[in-house]
Design a protein around this motif. Structure first.
Motif, PDB file in Angstrom:
ATOM      1  N   GLU A  45      87.868  13.306  50.106  1.00 24.07           N
ATOM      2  CA  GLU A  45      86.804  12.625  49.354  1.00 24.07           C
ATOM      3  C   GLU A  45      85.439  13.197  49.709  1.00 24.07           C
ATOM      4  OE1 GLU A  45      87.283   8.504  50.187  1.00 24.07           O
ATOM      5  OE2 GLU A  45      88.960   8.240  48.781  1.00 24.07           O
ATOM      6  N   ALA A  46      85.228  13.579  50.968  1.00 17.68           N
ATOM      7  CA  ALA A  46      83.955  14.192  51.343  1.00 17.68           C
ATOM      8  C   ALA A  46      83.790  15.548  50.672  1.00 17.68           C
ATOM      9  CB  ALA A  46      83.875  14.338  52.867  1.00 17.68           C
ATOM     10  N   ALA A  47      84.859  16.337  50.592  1.00 18.41           N
ATOM     11  CA  ALA A  47      84.781  17.620  49.902  1.00 18.41           C
ATOM     12  C   ALA A  47      84.464  17.422  48.428  1.00 18.41           C
ATOM     13  CB  ALA A  47      86.098  18.379  50.067  1.00 18.41           C
ATOM     14  N   ALA A  48      85.062  16.413  47.813  1.00 17.79           N
ATOM     15  CA  ALA A  48      84.762  16.135  46.402  1.00 17.79           C
ATOM     16  C   ALA A  48      83.305  15.723  46.220  1.00 17.79           C
ATOM     17  CB  ALA A  48      85.693  15.039  45.891  1.00 17.79           C
ATOM     18  N   ALA A  49      82.757  14.977  47.178  1.00 15.02           N
ATOM     19  CA  ALA A  49      81.344  14.583  47.083  1.00 15.02           C
ATOM     20  C   ALA A  49      80.436  15.797  47.219  1.00 15.02           C
ATOM     21  CB  ALA A  49      81.017  13.552  48.164  1.00 15.02           C
ATOM     22  N   ALA A  50      80.773  16.725  48.116  1.00 13.29           N
ATOM     23  CA  ALA A  50      79.973  17.947  48.251  1.00 13.29           C
ATOM     24  C   ALA A  50      80.045  18.787  46.983  1.00 13.29           C
ATOM     25  CB  ALA A  50      80.457  18.752  49.453  1.00 13.29           C
ATOM     26  N   ALA A  51      81.224  18.884  46.389  1.00 15.25           N
ATOM     27  CA  ALA A  51      81.359  19.650  45.155  1.00 15.25           C
ATOM     28  C   ALA A  51      80.584  18.999  44.014  1.00 15.25           C
ATOM     29  CB  ALA A  51      82.840  19.775  44.789  1.00 15.25           C
ATOM     30  N   GLN A  52      80.610  17.673  43.963  1.00 14.56           N
ATOM     31  CA  GLN A  52      79.855  16.965  42.922  1.00 14.56           C
ATOM     32  C   GLN A  52      78.358  17.187  43.096  1.00 14.56           C
ATOM     33  OE1 GLN A  52      81.033  15.439  40.295  1.00 14.56           O
ATOM     34  NE2 GLN A  52      79.021  14.817  39.545  1.00 14.56           N
ATOM     35  N   ALA A  53      77.885  17.166  44.335  1.00 14.75           N
ATOM     36  CA  ALA A  53      76.460  17.418  44.574  1.00 14.75           C
ATOM     37  C   ALA A  53      76.082  18.839  44.192  1.00 14.75           C
ATOM     38  CB  ALA A  53      76.119  17.150  46.041  1.00 14.75           C
ATOM     39  N   ALA A  54      76.993  19.794  44.407  1.00 13.33           N
ATOM     40  CA  ALA A  54      76.698  21.190  44.069  1.00 13.33           C
ATOM     41  C   ALA A  54      76.596  21.411  42.574  1.00 13.33           C
ATOM     42  CB  ALA A  54      77.769  22.106  44.656  1.00 13.33           C
ATOM     43  N   ARG A  55      77.143  20.494  41.775  1.00 16.98           N
ATOM     44  CA  ARG A  55      77.040  20.600  40.319  1.00 16.98           C
ATOM     45  C   ARG A  55      75.736  20.024  39.791  1.00 16.98           C
ATOM     46  NH1 ARG A  55      82.480  18.780  41.024  1.00 16.98           N
ATOM     47  NH2 ARG A  55      83.967  20.499  40.705  1.00 16.98           N
ATOM     48  N   THR A  56      74.862  19.556  40.653  1.00 11.98           N
ATOM     49  CA  THR A  56      73.566  19.037  40.211  1.00 11.98           C
ATOM     50  C   THR A  56      72.758  20.155  39.556  1.00 11.98           C
ATOM     51  OG1 THR A  56      73.581  17.454  42.044  1.00 11.98           O
ATOM     52  CG2 THR A  56      71.472  17.851  40.954  1.00 11.98           C
ATOM     53  N   PRO A  57      72.219  19.936  38.381  1.00 12.72           N
ATOM     54  CA  PRO A  57      71.470  21.017  37.709  1.00 12.72           C
ATOM     55  C   PRO A  57      70.199  21.379  38.472  1.00 12.72           C
ATOM     56  CG  PRO A  57      72.068  19.254  36.164  1.00 12.72           C
ATOM     57  CD  PRO A  57      72.334  18.736  37.548  1.00 12.72           C
ATOM     58  N   ARG A  58      69.859  22.665  38.393  1.00 14.38           N
ATOM     59  CA  ARG A  58      68.581  23.195  38.869  1.00 14.38           C
ATOM     60  C   ARG A  58      68.348  22.985  40.362  1.00 14.38           C
ATOM     61  NH1 ARG A  58      67.643  20.537  34.233  1.00 14.38           N
ATOM     62  NH2 ARG A  58      66.713  18.788  35.326  1.00 14.38           N
TER      63      ARG A  58
END
Length: 405
Positions: free
Chosen positions: A353-366
């Protein structure tokens, strides 16, 4: 034959009575935790009461699922999903807190070992060794603001690494209490004084990644807290509490419960667990550094890793097996083999779940490239933690059962 003599036949407990006592005890724990939650004076007391509610709800729901043939079918099928809803809703806030603390600790760990604190930094600001300090009481090791020709302090020039954000007036930093009592504080940019004692200051990219994760997970935690409060005050939860109150005094048993043994039902739960474990790639998991958990790490699909789902399912089945053993023998829950396997799967769930949260944050635009890079390294580190947890589970599962040699 005298009462209590050697010839008195030993009476085995009635299976239906054993199950009823277990469910009544768990229902009493649920109601006690509910009273503590309503009368909690501090957020810490409220969080502890919510965890007790979750524990009791999980055990009642597991008992209704595993021993359903011994219970009234309509009643158990109606109450079981409602208790799962209560446990799932109350677990989200703790999950966000644990995830944020885990990711922040990982960022500091990946930034390198903490530098030893020099003796001069451990001294207090007032001079106690007889060495006079400057007029502004600033130690020689600390930089002092420059002074203009007119004698007024000149604006300080930034030196070293660029800050993670424009300098602003001091504001209150949002903190999230971790389950173990620590305070998880968002790291500050390198060059500032925000690094906790014993921790190396974060680089710019890592500091921005930490701030982004804190914003996202704090928002998720706030929403989970609001959802939990709304759920506890809803008519749906009150209906669940009423049914649990009835369960604390009377367990609706099936008509054939008196002639039904519990151990075959508990054995069926164990067999479901064994079959699910047999489907896992334990041979691969038993090889250290196999990098299997990193497969599809660059996939653009935001869905969770499909390879994690069987491990999560085994975690749930292991919990059902442990709870079923507790019904038959309350001391069976202390089996070191099952406890070690369960802890490994808990770490697996948390890291995934922590890895998924990091990946989701990395998809933040700009976001800045340095921030994206830090989040990518963080994601890879958590996937390595997933791999390590699988290895630990494989080692624990291969251990002999308690009581065997």
């Amino acid at each position: 034959m005298t009462p209590g003599g050697a010839g008195v036949a030993q009476r085995h407990p009635d299976p239906a009575d054993v199950l009823a006592r277990h469910l009544r005890a768990r229902a009493t724990e649920f109601l006690r935790a509910l009273r503590l939650n309503r009368g909690a004076a501090t957020p810490e007391d409220s969080a502890e009461a919510a965890r007790a509610l979750r524990r009791a709800a999980r055990r009642i729901s597991a008992g209704l699922y595993t021993f359903q043939p011994a219970l009234d079918p309509a009643w158990s099928q109606r109450l079981g999903p409602e208790l799962a809803w209560v446990s799932g809703t109350l677990s989200q806030e703790d999950a966000c807190t644990t995830r944020l603390t885990r990711l922040q600790d990982a960022l500091h760990h990946l930034s390198g070992p903490a530098a030893p604190t020099p003796p001069s930094a451990r001294r207090s600001t007032p001079s106690t060794s007889g060495v006079p300090l400057p007029a502004d009481a600033t130690p020689p090791e600390a930089s002092r603001p420059a002074t203009s020709v007119s004698g007024t302090p000149a604006p300080a020039r930034a030196t070293g690494a660029l800050p993670a954000a424009p300098r602003r007036a001091p504001t209150a930093t949002a903190t999230v209490p971790a389950p173990d009592g620590r305070r998880a504080v968002a790291p500050r940019p390198e060059g500032g004084s925000g690094a906790a004692p014993g921790r190396v200051p974060l680089a710019v990219g890592a500091a921005k990644a930490a701030a982004l994760l804190e914003r996202q997970l704090t928002l998720a935690r706030t929403r989970a807290h609001s959802a939990a409060l709304q759920a506890l005050g809803s008519a749906r939860f009150h209906a669940v509490a009423d049914q649990v109150a009835v369960l604390a005094s009377e367990v609706p048993l099936a008509g054939r419960a008196a002639n039904l043994e519990l151990w075959p039902l508990a054995e069926a739960a164990r067999e479901r667990l064994v079959d699910a474990v047999a489907a896992l790639p334990l041979v691969t998991a038993g090889s250290p550094y196999n990098a299997e958990a990193l497969v599809h790490g660059l996939s653009p699909d935001p869905a969770p890793h499909p390879q994690d789902a069987p491990w999560h399912q085994v975690r749930l089945l292991l919990r059902l097996h442990r709870y079923a053993q507790e019904v038959l023998d309350p001391a069976a829950g202390g089996d070191p083999r099952l406890r070690a396997a369960g802890e490994a799967l808990d770490r697996h769930r948390d890291a995934a779940e922590a890895a998924a949260a990091a990946a989701q944050a990395a998809r933040t635009p700009r976001i800045a490239p340095a921030t994206a890079y830090a989040l990518g390294v963080l994601h890879a580190g958590q996937r390595h933690e997933v791999e390590a947890a699988r290895y630990a589970f494989q080692r624990a599962w291969q251990q002999p059962h308690a009581g065997t040699t």
